[in-house]
Design an enzyme around this catalytic site. Structure first.
Site, mmCIF file in Angstrom:
data_model
loop_
_atom_site.group_PDB
_atom_site.id
_atom_site.type_symbol
_atom_site.label_atom_id
_atom_site.label_comp_id
_atom_site.label_asym_id
_atom_site.label_seq_id
_atom_site.Cartn_x
_atom_site.Cartn_y
_atom_site.Cartn_z
ATOM 1 N N SER A 98 1.036 7.118 5.556
ATOM 2 C CA SER A 98 1.542 7.755 6.699
ATOM 3 C C SER A 98 0.249 8.494 7.518
ATOM 4 O O SER A 98 0.127 8.772 8.622
ATOM 5 C CB SER A 98 2.226 9.068 6.414
ATOM 6 O OG SER A 98 1.677 9.991 5.487
ATOM 7 N N ILE A 136 0.904 -1.282 -0.182
ATOM 8 C CA ILE A 136 0.052 0.054 0.105
ATOM 9 C C ILE A 136 0.956 1.141 0.092
ATOM 10 O O ILE A 136 1.873 1.297 0.745
ATOM 11 C CB ILE A 136 -1.120 0.002 1.042
ATOM 12 C CG1 ILE A 136 -1.616 -1.264 1.401
ATOM 13 C CG2 ILE A 136 -1.722 1.256 1.154
ATOM 14 C CD1 ILE A 136 -2.399 -1.468 2.694
ATOM 15 N N GLY A 170 -4.512 9.039 7.223
ATOM 16 C CA GLY A 170 -5.724 9.141 6.401
ATOM 17 C C GLY A 170 -6.241 7.769 5.732
ATOM 18 O O GLY A 170 -5.933 6.973 6.717
ATOM 19 N N ILE A 171 -6.759 7.385 4.565
ATOM 20 C CA ILE A 171 -7.252 6.369 4.074
ATOM 21 C C ILE A 171 -6.125 5.356 3.946
ATOM 22 O O ILE A 171 -6.272 4.155 4.240
ATOM 23 C CB ILE A 171 -7.963 6.616 2.548
ATOM 24 C CG1 ILE A 171 -9.082 7.304 2.985
ATOM 25 C CG2 ILE A 171 -8.084 5.187 2.103
ATOM 26 C CD1 ILE A 171 -9.744 7.923 1.555
ATOM 27 N N GLY A 172 -4.799 5.825 3.611
ATOM 28 C CA GLY A 172 -3.874 4.712 3.305
ATOM 29 C C GLY A 172 -3.440 4.207 4.975
ATOM 30 O O GLY A 172 -3.242 2.944 4.792
ATOM 31 N N TYR A 183 -5.941 18.348 -9.719
ATOM 32 C CA TYR A 183 -6.185 17.383 -8.804
ATOM 33 C C TYR A 183 -7.144 16.261 -9.664
ATOM 34 O O TYR A 183 -7.055 15.346 -9.930
ATOM 35 C CB TYR A 183 -6.781 17.701 -7.572
ATOM 36 C CG TYR A 183 -7.190 16.194 -6.708
ATOM 37 C CD1 TYR A 183 -6.160 15.547 -6.259
ATOM 38 C CD2 TYR A 183 -8.645 15.922 -6.739
ATOM 39 C CE1 TYR A 183 -6.587 14.338 -5.278
ATOM 40 C CE2 TYR A 183 -8.910 14.924 -5.916
ATOM 41 C CZ TYR A 183 -7.989 14.003 -5.383
ATOM 42 O OH TYR A 183 -8.352 13.181 -4.549
ATOM 43 N N SER A 206 -11.107 8.866 -6.486
ATOM 44 C CA SER A 206 -11.772 10.066 -5.899
ATOM 45 C C SER A 206 -13.049 10.407 -6.751
ATOM 46 O O SER A 206 -13.243 10.161 -7.979
ATOM 47 C CB SER A 206 -11.014 11.349 -5.885
ATOM 48 O OG SER A 206 -11.730 12.568 -5.352
#
Length: 281
Positions: free
Chosen positions: A13, A9, A15-17, A154, A141
């Site tokens: 560091s 993955i 959030g979602i990860g 983005y 996203s």
């Protein structure tokens, strides 16, 4: 060497990860949790310790903009566990501002991380995923489905990710590799808090877009009142990771499905424009 499945993955560091690394390990996977700066892994290490899955998580450095770093991380995962069954492309950066405010260079930078990073990691992993009958997952996203005002760089990068993987999916499937994109809507995480430059700075530099940018800022605050947590979004990612036959495109919430549905049924683009134009007034 292990019989337990292994997933790499990126961007773990926060959030979602981070939440996905914890959830995947809890689901029984070996997790190679990568991040550009391993000095920022304290929150990740604390989370996997608290979840009781630290023995299943290997923290490794991976800078998705550096091909040598990508190759080293992928080969290191295979060396450590003897196999690679999935990659989750989660690393990404945000960028607020319309092109006249920010110029071209931020577009190049965002593309390098959010798009070419996915290409690099996928390329390095594919030979190992063919051997395991594995899968490629990207955390995209709603910005990869709906073009959003003042998020041009983005959204362009996320659109590119979706185009790349939608095109790759049938090719990869012909060799036994499944491909999916996961589309969160608003998520309450450090990713949003770290967007730059600052909103006040962008308003000050907005020129003819000042009124529109102020209105946009108010609209997005309202959308984030409906934000889901990183853990909720990560649960959808792990569902895709563990499903026998995952869909190509998966949204992480009812709100995300409703908004994606506007675009996917919008043949001439009028529905999306009708949806986003009021954000600026």
């Amino acid at each position: 060497m292990t019989d337990r499945r292994t997933v790499l993955i990126t961007g773990t560091s926060s959030g979602i990860g981070l939440a996905t690394a914890v959830a995947a390990a809890t689901a029984g996977w070996n997790v190679v949790a990568t991040l550009r700066d391993t000095g920022r892994a304290d929150a990740l290490r604390a989370a996997v310790e608290a979840a009781g899955v630290a023995e299943r998580v290997r923290v490794a450095r991976l800078d998705v903009t550096d091909p040598a770093s990508v190759a080293e991380a992928v080969s290191g995962a295979v060396a450590a566990y003897g196999r690679l069954d999935a990659v989750i492309n989660n690393a990404g950066v945000g960028q607020l501002g319309t092109v006249e405010q920010i110029g071209v260079e931020p577009f190049r930078s965002v593309m390098e991380t959010n798009f070419f990073g996915v290409v690099e990691v996928t390329l390095a992993a594919l030979p190992h995923l063919r051997a395991s009958g594995g899968r490629v997952i990207a955390v995209s996203s709603l910005g990869g489905v709906i073009g959003q005002p003042f998020n041009e760089a983005y959204c362009a990068a996320k659109f590119a990710v979706e185009g790349f993987l939608e095109s790759l999916a049938p090719v990869a499937a012909s060799t036994g590799v499944q491909v999916s994109v996961v589309e969160p809507g608003p998520v309450a995480s450090e990713f949003v808090a770290s967007l730059g430059p600052s909103v006040p700075g962008l308003i000050a530099a907005a020129g003819p877009y000042e009124a529109a940018f102020k209105a946009y800022s108010g609209t997005t605050e309202g959308l984030f009142d409906q934000a889901q947590s990183s853990a909720e979004a990560a649960a959808s990612v792990v569902d895709v990771l563990t499903a026998e036959r995952p869909a190509f495109r998966v949204q992480t919430s009812g709100l995300a499905r409703d908004l994606a549905g506007i675009k996917l049924a919008d043949v001439d683009g009028s529905a999306v424009q009708a949806f986003t134009t009021p954000w600026l007034s």
